[in-house]
Design a protein around this motif. Structure first.
Motif, PDB file in Angstrom:
ATOM      1  N   THR A 108       0.854  -1.188   0.000  1.00 36.61           N
ATOM      2  CA  THR A 108       0.000   0.000   0.000  1.00 36.61           C
ATOM      3  C   THR A 108       0.883   1.229   0.000  1.00 36.61           C
ATOM      4  OG1 THR A 108      -0.147  -0.139   2.382  1.00 36.61           O
ATOM      5  CG2 THR A 108      -2.043  -0.924   1.161  1.00 36.61           C
ATOM      6  N   VAL A 109       1.052   1.793  -1.161  1.00 33.31           N
ATOM      7  CA  VAL A 109       1.842   3.013  -1.300  1.00 33.31           C
ATOM      8  C   VAL A 109       0.873   4.124  -1.690  1.00 33.31           C
ATOM      9  CG1 VAL A 109       3.782   4.109  -2.454  1.00 33.31           C
ATOM     10  CG2 VAL A 109       3.801   1.645  -2.079  1.00 33.31           C
TER      11      VAL A 109
ATOM     12  N   VAL B  27      -1.859   1.240 -13.112  1.00 35.18           N
ATOM     13  CA  VAL B  27      -2.372   1.421 -11.754  1.00 35.18           C
ATOM     14  C   VAL B  27      -3.835   1.858 -11.853  1.00 35.18           C
ATOM     15  CG1 VAL B  27      -2.159   2.689  -9.578  1.00 35.18           C
ATOM     16  CG2 VAL B  27      -0.108   1.980 -10.807  1.00 35.18           C
ATOM     17  N   ALA B  28      -4.058   3.020 -12.421  1.00 40.42           N
ATOM     18  CA  ALA B  28      -5.427   3.498 -12.557  1.00 40.42           C
ATOM     19  C   ALA B  28      -5.463   4.648 -13.543  1.00 40.42           C
ATOM     20  CB  ALA B  28      -5.976   3.957 -11.212  1.00 40.42           C
TER      21      ALA B  28
ATOM     22  N   PHE C 147      -7.794   8.049 -14.014  1.00 44.25           N
ATOM     23  CA  PHE C 147      -8.863   8.869 -13.461  1.00 44.25           C
ATOM     24  C   PHE C 147      -9.437   9.731 -14.573  1.00 44.25           C
ATOM     25  CE2 PHE C 147      -5.811   8.128 -10.066  1.00 44.25           C
ATOM     26  CZ  PHE C 147      -6.629   7.690  -9.035  1.00 44.25           C
TER      27      PHE C 147
ATOM     28  N   ALA D 164      -6.783  13.490  -7.352  1.00 44.39           N
ATOM     29  CA  ALA D 164      -7.288  12.259  -6.760  1.00 44.39           C
ATOM     30  C   ALA D 164      -6.132  11.560  -6.087  1.00 44.39           C
ATOM     31  CB  ALA D 164      -7.891  11.366  -7.835  1.00 44.39           C
ATOM     32  N   SER D 165      -6.457  10.783  -5.075  1.00 44.90           N
ATOM     33  CA  SER D 165      -5.401   9.981  -4.476  1.00 44.90           C
ATOM     34  C   SER D 165      -5.928   8.586  -4.218  1.00 44.90           C
ATOM     35  CB  SER D 165      -4.876  10.630  -3.198  1.00 44.90           C
ATOM     36  OG  SER D 165      -5.910  10.765  -2.279  1.00 44.90           O
ATOM     37  N   THR D 166      -5.003   7.649  -4.224  1.00 47.38           N
ATOM     38  CA  THR D 166      -5.342   6.255  -4.000  1.00 47.38           C
ATOM     39  C   THR D 166      -4.128   5.552  -3.398  1.00 47.38           C
ATOM     40  OG1 THR D 166      -6.247   4.268  -5.025  1.00 47.38           O
ATOM     41  CG2 THR D 166      -4.719   5.545  -6.357  1.00 47.38           C
ATOM     42  N   ARG D 167      -4.219   4.251  -3.302  1.00 45.51           N
ATOM     43  CA  ARG D 167      -3.083   3.465  -2.805  1.00 45.51           C
ATOM     44  C   ARG D 167      -2.774   2.392  -3.822  1.00 45.51           C
ATOM     45  NH1 ARG D 167      -6.185   2.834   2.741  1.00 45.51           N
ATOM     46  NH2 ARG D 167      -5.822   4.904   3.600  1.00 45.51           N
ATOM     47  N   MET D 168      -1.475   2.152  -4.026  1.00 44.33           N
ATOM     48  CA  MET D 168      -1.115   1.187  -5.064  1.00 44.33           C
ATOM     49  C   MET D 168      -0.111   0.173  -4.547  1.00 44.33           C
ATOM     50  SD  MET D 168       1.312   3.622  -7.339  1.00 44.33           S
ATOM     51  CE  MET D 168       2.586   4.564  -6.509  1.00 44.33           C
ATOM     52  N   ARG D 169       0.064  -0.872  -5.340  1.00 47.17           N
ATOM     53  CA  ARG D 169       1.066  -1.895  -5.049  1.00 47.17           C
ATOM     54  C   ARG D 169       2.284  -1.640  -5.919  1.00 47.17           C
ATOM     55  NH1 ARG D 169      -3.336  -6.178  -5.994  1.00 47.17           N
ATOM     56  NH2 ARG D 169      -4.057  -6.657  -3.915  1.00 47.17           N
TER      57      ARG D 169
ATOM     58  N   GLU E 129     -10.633   3.938 -13.904  1.00 45.48           N
ATOM     59  CA  GLU E 129     -10.361   2.631 -14.470  1.00 45.48           C
ATOM     60  C   GLU E 129      -9.248   2.031 -13.613  1.00 45.48           C
ATOM     61  OE1 GLU E 129      -8.154   1.599 -18.430  1.00 45.48           O
ATOM     62  OE2 GLU E 129      -9.738   3.080 -18.741  1.00 45.48           O
TER      63      GLU E 129
ATOM     64  N   ALA F 223      -2.535  -3.124 -10.059  1.00 44.82           N
ATOM     65  CA  ALA F 223      -1.609  -2.494  -9.121  1.00 44.82           C
ATOM     66  C   ALA F 223      -2.317  -1.653  -8.052  1.00 44.82           C
ATOM     67  CB  ALA F 223      -0.597  -1.632  -9.862  1.00 44.82           C
TER      68      ALA F 223
ATOM     69  N   TYR G 187      -8.865   2.446  -2.074  1.00 44.80           N
ATOM     70  CA  TYR G 187      -9.230   3.703  -1.440  1.00 44.80           C
ATOM     71  C   TYR G 187      -9.104   4.821  -2.468  1.00 44.80           C
ATOM     72  CZ  TYR G 187      -8.017   7.940   1.222  1.00 44.80           C
ATOM     73  OH  TYR G 187      -7.933   9.227   1.695  1.00 44.80           O
TER      74      TYR G 187
ATOM     75  N   GLU H  19      -9.696   9.189  -2.947  1.00 48.64           N
ATOM     76  CA  GLU H  19     -10.053  10.483  -2.399  1.00 48.64           C
ATOM     77  C   GLU H  19     -10.083  11.469  -3.563  1.00 48.64           C
ATOM     78  OE1 GLU H  19      -7.611  11.734   0.922  1.00 48.64           O
ATOM     79  OE2 GLU H  19      -8.128  13.820   0.502  1.00 48.64           O
TER      80      GLU H  19
END
Lengths: 140, 109
Positions: free
Chosen positions: A62-63, A87-88, A90, A101-106, B65, B69, B75, B77
């Protein structure tokens, strides 16, 4: 041993395949290819987007990562050193406040995390952050 | 439907008209990346939530999307502009076809 034409051709093809295979495997999922698919090959400028990630992450599972860009319609985040770099992405709609936006990644290991922003005018911007990972997060 | 999936959303109950409010979402999900192996060495198949959307009164706020990873219990925000009283709708789409929902009312005034 005499090689006739057919055998020689088969040998050549085999050798070519062996040489080409690892290259193709690596290319199938690289971050650079994902960037190219996202931008459609357009030029990507530095800056105009910010990426916030810790310099050192103790646990790669979780980074936290945050991206922001004023004029972006979408921002793609890539972990360049992961087996699957995506990762994602947005996509900000009309109802979005600040385009952040913020999130957590591996993260599988120490690597660069890249954010590519697609601006409202169709241009692209890029930012990168290097994260040192003490324990990787992809299992295996 | 994967086990133990529970969406959680933190949103303010009240806002000023046109204010940008911060929304925090968390959903419990294993987010199996497809990279890990069982004890017997076989790969555990990928099982993640691949898309998350947030809408306010039908206006898209953010459409994310997601790829493998993203961490376990994804989560997010982000900010949404609240022009008037209305409902925030949060939707998560699972690889297995399941859809998880949550909604929050925000009152202006």
């Amino acid at each position: 041993m005499e090689l006739n034409r057919r055998e020689t051709l088969a040998l050549g093809l085999g050798a070519a395949a062996i040489v080409a295979l690892p290259v193709r495997f690596a290319a199938a999922a690289t971050g650079d290819e994902m960037i190219a698919a996202f931008t459609g090959g357009a030029a990507v400028a530095e800056g105009g987007v910010t990426i916030t990630a810790p310099e050192i992450a103790e646990n790669g599972n979780t980074v936290p990562v945050a991206v922001a860009s004023e004029n972006a319609v979408s921002i793609m985040v890539l972990a360049m050193g992961n087996p699957t770099p995506g990762v994602a992405t947005f996509n900000f709609g009309e109802g979005a406040g600040a385009h952040s936006a913020s999130t957590r990644m591996r993260l599988a290991g120490t690597q660069d995390v890249v954010a590519i922003a697609k601006m409202a005018d169709g241009s692209f911007a890029r930012a990168a952050a290097t994260v040192k990972v003490t324990i990787g997060g992809c299992g295996g | 439907m994967a086990d133990g999936v529970k969406p959680r959303v933190k949103a303010p109950a009240k806002a000023a008209a046109g204010e940008a409010v911060v929304l925090k979402t968390l959903i419990s999900h294993v987010m199996e990346s497809g990279q890990r192996k069982n004890k017997d060495g076989s790969l555990i198949p990928r099982s993640i939530i691949n898309r998350f959307t947030c809408e306010f009164n039908g206006t898209m706020v953010v459409d994310v999307e997601m790829h493998p990873a993203i961490s376990t219990n994804p989560y997010f925000e982000f900010e949404a502009v609240i022009p008037a009283t209305g409902e925030l709708k949060f939707t998560w789409y699972d690889d297995d076809g399941s859809v998880y929902n949550d909604a929050k009312m925000v009152t202006v005034g």
